[in-house]
Design an enzyme around this catalytic site. Structure first.
Site, PDB file in Angstrom:
ATOM      1  N   ASP A 286       9.349   2.980   1.888  1.00 42.74           N
ATOM      2  CA  ASP A 286       8.146   3.739   2.237  1.00 42.74           C
ATOM      3  C   ASP A 286       7.906   3.547   3.731  1.00 42.74           C
ATOM      4  O   ASP A 286       7.360   2.528   4.155  1.00 42.74           O
ATOM      5  CB  ASP A 286       6.944   3.252   1.410  1.00 42.74           C
ATOM      6  CG  ASP A 286       5.666   4.042   1.741  1.00 42.74           C
ATOM      7  OD1 ASP A 286       5.670   4.787   2.748  1.00 42.74           O
ATOM      8  OD2 ASP A 286       4.669   3.891   1.010  1.00 42.74           O
TER       9      ASP A 286
ATOM     10  N   PHE B  11       0.866  -1.186   0.000  1.00 39.15           N
ATOM     11  CA  PHE B  11       0.000   0.000   0.000  1.00 39.15           C
ATOM     12  C   PHE B  11       0.895   1.225   0.000  1.00 39.15           C
ATOM     13  O   PHE B  11       1.646   1.459   0.941  1.00 39.15           O
ATOM     14  CB  PHE B  11      -0.930   0.056   1.212  1.00 39.15           C
ATOM     15  CG  PHE B  11      -1.844   1.260   1.149  1.00 39.15           C
ATOM     16  CD1 PHE B  11      -3.043   1.213   0.463  1.00 39.15           C
ATOM     17  CD2 PHE B  11      -1.467   2.463   1.739  1.00 39.15           C
ATOM     18  CE1 PHE B  11      -3.854   2.343   0.361  1.00 39.15           C
ATOM     19  CE2 PHE B  11      -2.284   3.592   1.643  1.00 39.15           C
ATOM     20  CZ  PHE B  11      -3.486   3.530   0.957  1.00 39.15           C
TER      21      PHE B  11
ATOM     22  N   LYS C   9       2.520  10.913   7.512  1.00 35.42           N
ATOM     23  CA  LYS C   9       1.725  10.620   8.704  1.00 35.42           C
ATOM     24  C   LYS C   9       2.241  11.310   9.972  1.00 35.42           C
ATOM     25  O   LYS C   9       1.990  12.479  10.155  1.00 35.42           O
ATOM     26  CB  LYS C   9       1.566   9.112   8.849  1.00 35.42           C
ATOM     27  CG  LYS C   9       0.731   8.546   7.682  1.00 35.42           C
ATOM     28  CD  LYS C   9       0.062   7.215   7.923  1.00 35.42           C
ATOM     29  CE  LYS C   9      -0.974   6.959   6.840  1.00 35.42           C
ATOM     30  NZ  LYS C   9      -0.675   5.862   5.944  1.00 35.42           N
TER      31      LYS C   9
HETATM   32  C1  LIG Z   1      -0.855   5.961   4.489  1.00 31.57           C
HETATM   33  C2  LIG Z   1       0.213   5.465   3.599  1.00 31.57           C
HETATM   34  C3  LIG Z   1       0.475   6.060   2.353  1.00 31.57           C
HETATM   35  C4  LIG Z   1      -0.387   7.169   1.786  1.00 31.57           C
HETATM   36  O1  LIG Z   1      -0.408   8.320   2.562  1.00 31.57           O
HETATM   37  P1  LIG Z   1      -1.588   9.395   2.367  1.00 31.57           P
HETATM   38  O2  LIG Z   1      -1.192  10.517   3.306  1.00 31.57           O
HETATM   39  O3  LIG Z   1      -2.862   8.735   2.754  1.00 31.57           O
HETATM   40  O4  LIG Z   1      -1.561   9.812   0.943  1.00 31.57           O
HETATM   41  C5  LIG Z   1       1.532   5.577   1.621  1.00 31.57           C
HETATM   42  N1  LIG Z   1       2.296   4.574   2.068  1.00 31.57           N
HETATM   43  C6  LIG Z   1       2.088   3.967   3.247  1.00 31.57           C
HETATM   44  C7  LIG Z   1       2.975   2.868   3.694  1.00 31.57           C
HETATM   45  C8  LIG Z   1       1.016   4.386   4.047  1.00 31.57           C
HETATM   46  O5  LIG Z   1       0.769   3.759   5.200  1.00 31.57           O
END
Ligand SMILES: *Cc1c(COP(=O)(O)O)cnc(C)c1O
Length: 405
Positions: free
Chosen positions: A223, A138, A252
């Site tokens: 990520d 994700f 985040k």
């Molecule tokens: C939440 C998340 C995203 C996307 O972030 P948004 O602020 O919702 O665009 C991308 N990668 C990971 C691993 C995430 O947990």
């Protein structure tokens, strides 16, 4: 039903399926609903609220900064952006950073950087660059990002998708090795998959991936939007295996639970592919966000939230593993990033989340079978013990009902 729920049902796109609770205020690890009922927040906005709700230092700083300078765009320099990026680079051992707002934007930035690096530094032929991602990943919701997804619902109805992405089995180093070729720009990976269901890869996987990437001149891009900034018990989840990625994505918790703040960080030769006009964001790196981001990082270090996450996470995971319930298949995770895998033939993760909500504990299922627990990193022992008791009771209640019916 609550008016607020009715209004959202009438006017808000139905792209989420929220638990039926209407929140009106929060403090620390707690949130309150319209009726004044208090809940322990074990979800913390998908890890965006790692510092806890309304952290006093952040609120004070926001009040001061809001009165001074907020949005000017990057058409000008500000006194806030440089210090913020310097701190982020120093802490993570990266050379340079490009500030954005949401996680998805920072992932898009990483993809652009990797592709342009492949063409201008590695020497990949025009439009041939490939990014390797993992099954179950994700990385967000934009068109290019969902092009990398193997979750049918994320793609259904949204095609056509841009080419140049390739999937390998998460956790399987052989699969990565077989996918790398002369056009490979980068391997994009979550050190622990969050939305995928708190999936922890086998020990040594990231380290082996790092070695493969080095050998084939492929960028390793982590990520860490969800796993970073203390969530898994170290500042970055990559540190558990002493891995130093060529590119790093944060989001985040970087916004201190107040604003969306994200960035892509990397080695100098990667970031230097960007020249004025290539890429940008009206709000990315704005002084309010930069001030908050810097303070969020300072708090993380000064309060040693990563160590706290490791300690509290151990307590939580050990206590959860002691629960003897036929509904639970596995409890897994690292630090305060924990998933309870339930047996779908006996109950749904949603059912557990709803029963926990009734008892004043908020968490959210990911996929149908995983209850995700990711509380603010400021959570204490007493709160963890209370949470474990609620989870134990809910599991045993659902089991009893199941046997009776
Ligand atoms: C939440 C998340 C995203 C996307 O972030 P948004 O602020 O919702 O665009 C991308 N990668 C990971 C691993 C995430 O947990």
């Amino acid at each position: 039903m609550s008016d607020s729920i009715d209004l959202e049902a009438r006017y808000c796109a139905q792209n989420y399926h929220p638990l039926p609770v209407v929140l009106t205020r929060a403090e620390g690890a707690y949130v309150w609903d319209e009726a004044g009922k208090k809940y322990l927040d074990m979800m913390s906005a998908y890890s965006a609220v790692s510092h806890g709700h309304g952290h006093a230092r952040l609120v004070k700083l926001v009040q001061e900064q809001v009165e001074r300078l907020n949005i000017v765009s990057r058409a000008f320099y500000t006194d806030k952006l440089g210090p913020f990026l310097e701190k982020a680079c120093t802490l993570t051992g990266q050379d340079m950073a490009l500030p954005m707002n949401t996680g998805s934007e920072a992932v898009e930035t990483a993809i652009k950087a990797a592709r342009k690096w492949a063409y201008t530094v590695k020497g990949v032929a025009a439009d041939k660059a490939e990014i390797i991602a993992c099954t179950g990943n994700f990385h967000g919701r934009t068109i290019a990002i969902v092009a990398m997804s193997d979750e049918p619902q994320y793609q259904y109805g949204f095609g056509p998708f841009p080419p140049g992405f390739r999937l390998v089995e998460y956790g399987d180093i052989k699969s990565l090795e077989a996918a790398i070729n002369e056009n490979t720009a980068a391997f994009l990976v979550e050190p622990i998959q969050g939305e995928g269901g708190i999936i922890v890869p086998p020990p040594g996987y990231l380290k082996a991936a790092e070695e493969l990437c080095r050998k084939h001149k492929v960028l390793l891009i982590a990520d860490e939007i969800q796993t970073g900034l203390g969530r898994t018990g170290s500042l970055l989840a990559c540190e558990h295996e002493d891995v130093h990625p060529d590119g790093l994505i944060l989001g985040k918790a970087l916004g201190g639970g107040i604003l969306p703040v994200s960035m892509f960080l990397s080695r100098r030769d990667v970031m230097e592919v960007f020249t004025p006009g290539d890429h940008g964001s009206t709000f990315g790196g704005n002084p309010l966000a930069a001030a908050i981001g810097l303070e969020a990082l300072n708090i993380l270090v000064e309060d040693d939230l990563p160590a706290r996450s490791a300690r509290m996470g151990d307590r939580l995971i050990n206590a959860l593993r002691e629960i003897d319930s036929p509904l639970v298949r596995e409890v897994r995770g690292r630090g305060l990033f924990i998933g309870i895998e339930t047996d779908p033939t006996m109950c749904s993760a949603r059912e557990i989340c709803e029963a926990l909500m009734d008892r004043g504990l908020l968490c959210k299922e990911t996929h149908a079978t995983v209850v995700r627990l990711a509380p603010p990193l400021i959570i204490d022992e007493t709160e963890i013990e209370w949470a474990v008791a609620q989870i134990r009771d809910v599991l045993s209640e659902i089991d009893t009902q199941r046997l009776a019916s």
